[in-house]
Design an enzyme around this catalytic site. Structure first.
Site, mmCIF file in Angstrom:
data_model
loop_
_atom_site.group_PDB
_atom_site.id
_atom_site.type_symbol
_atom_site.label_atom_id
_atom_site.label_comp_id
_atom_site.label_asym_id
_atom_site.label_seq_id
_atom_site.Cartn_x
_atom_site.Cartn_y
_atom_site.Cartn_z
ATOM 1 C CG HIS A 1 9.576 7.850 5.413
ATOM 2 N ND1 HIS A 1 9.101 8.453 4.275
ATOM 3 C CD2 HIS A 1 8.586 7.019 5.822
ATOM 4 C CE1 HIS A 1 7.874 8.024 4.004
ATOM 5 N NE2 HIS A 1 7.543 7.147 4.934
ATOM 6 C CG HIS B 1 5.302 4.554 8.971
ATOM 7 N ND1 HIS B 1 4.449 3.668 8.347
ATOM 8 C CD2 HIS B 1 5.903 5.243 7.976
ATOM 9 C CE1 HIS B 1 4.537 3.819 7.046
ATOM 10 N NE2 HIS B 1 5.413 4.781 6.785
ATOM 11 C CB CYS C 1 8.607 11.297 2.164
ATOM 12 S SG CYS C 1 7.788 12.771 2.792
ATOM 13 N NE ARG D 1 -1.207 2.480 2.993
ATOM 14 C CZ ARG D 1 -0.695 3.576 3.533
ATOM 15 N NH1 ARG D 1 -0.569 4.693 2.835
ATOM 16 N NH2 ARG D 1 -0.259 3.554 4.790
ATOM 17 C CG ASP D 2 3.506 4.152 2.967
ATOM 18 O OD1 ASP D 2 3.093 5.144 2.344
ATOM 19 O OD2 ASP D 2 4.374 4.233 3.838
ATOM 20 C CG ASN E 1 7.858 3.525 3.742
ATOM 21 O OD1 ASN E 1 7.467 4.346 4.554
ATOM 22 N ND2 ASN E 1 7.203 3.280 2.614
#
Length: 313
Positions: free
Chosen positions: A223, A221, A254, A28-29, A263
């Site tokens: 990065h 979460h 991002c 997803r991300d 990520n």
């Protein structure tokens, strides 16, 4: 690399959990940031491979309007064709009540909402003020809970905002506490632009605990924009956090930080956990093979250091 595959020496650390849950966000991300749409059959195989590698939580997709995230416009088709298996959760992101309706129709059992820790990002991403976002989320959370669904809340910009700069830990904690009061069972504290450092992580989690948010209900979460993701993760683990978001092969990035590398890579996280003797249930070799396979579909090598070391990239 030639010969026997390298393995980290296991040296347990003090004050660390025995086991960590890896919350895989790559499908997803990670894929929502791709310029080209990945075929639904490839997405389904990616999710299946991740489950085969031992991941028990694989965030599958998002029910956001296709106008905003065309890369995930195939959410219904993906879930309909997914080979779901016992013991594996396939949560989805839902931005509003319409998204929740679509998720319920697809038989989803766990959903996530996407909140902001800052005023500016709330306005830019949600078209709401910081306070107004809670009114938007309340009916979504209430209905999801009434239907027996688990609800997670992502909290973005917890460690820095590209428009506002550093974010007060107290402000993050206030947002987190309101989401817990609303009924969210887990909060994922996001370092959206990757500017956090371990001391900053300490301060944010301490502030959340003071606001009544237990570390057991917190996920992190990170990065890796400035190479701090693993160090920040270790800091969070020392505070009692036991759920870590990661993305297979470091997929994703991002859009608010031009130098963002994406990520935290799941493989890099697994290597660190193995070295610390922390159980996670994931087969690193299978995971690396999956990342190399996915990199082939995307036409570029994985940014994961572990994938590059073990996968021959």
């Amino acid at each position: 690399m030639a010969g026997t595959r390298a393995l980290p020496m296991t040296v347990p650390g003090d004050g660390l959990p025995d086991r960590v849950t890896i919350y895989e966000v790559g499908p997803r991300d990670g894929l929502q940031n791709e310029k080209a749409v990945v075929p639904v059959a490839v997405k389904a195989e990616l999710i299946d491979r991740l489950a085969d590698a031992g991941l028990r939580t694989v965030e599958a997709t998002s029910f956001v309007h296709p106008k905003w995230v065309p890369q995930l416009a195939d959410a219904e088709d993906l879930l309909a064709g997914l080979r779901r298996r016992d013991g594996v959760d396939y949560p989805v992101l839902v931005p509003n009540e319409r998204g929740l309706e679509r998720a319920l129709a697809a038989g989803v059992r766990h959903v996530a909402i996407f909140a902001s820790a800052t005023e500016t990002f709330a306005k830019r991403n949600l078209n709401r003020t910081l306070d107004e976002q809670f009114a938007m989320f309340a009916p979504v959370v209430d209905r999801a809970l009434a239907q027996g669904l688990g609800v997670r809340a992502y909290v973005s910009m917890c460690f820095g905002d590209p428009w506002e700069g550093p974010v007060s830990p107290a402000q993050v904690a206030a947002v987190a506490a309101r989401l817990v009061e609303m009924g969210c069972g887990q909060l994922s504290l996001g370092d959206t632009i990757g500017t956090g450092t371990p001391g900053h992580v300490d301060a944010v989690i301490d502030a959340c605990v003071e606001a009544g948010v237990a570390p057991a209900g917190v996920a992190v979460h990170f990065h890796d924009t400035y190479g701090q993701a693993l160090a920040n993760t270790l800091a969070a683990l020392r505070h009692g956090v036991t759920t870590v978001d990661a993305s297979v092969g470091g997929l994703g990035g991002c859009p608010y930080a031009g130098s963002a590398t994406g990520n935290l890579a799941t493989e890099d996280l697994v290597w660190m956990l193995d070295g610390l003797g922390i159980a996670h249930g994931v087969d690193l070799d299978a995971l690396v093979r999956t990342s190399v396979w996915m990199a082939g579909h995307l036409g570029r090598p994985s940014p994961s250091r572990v994938v590059r070391a073990l996968g021959g990239d």
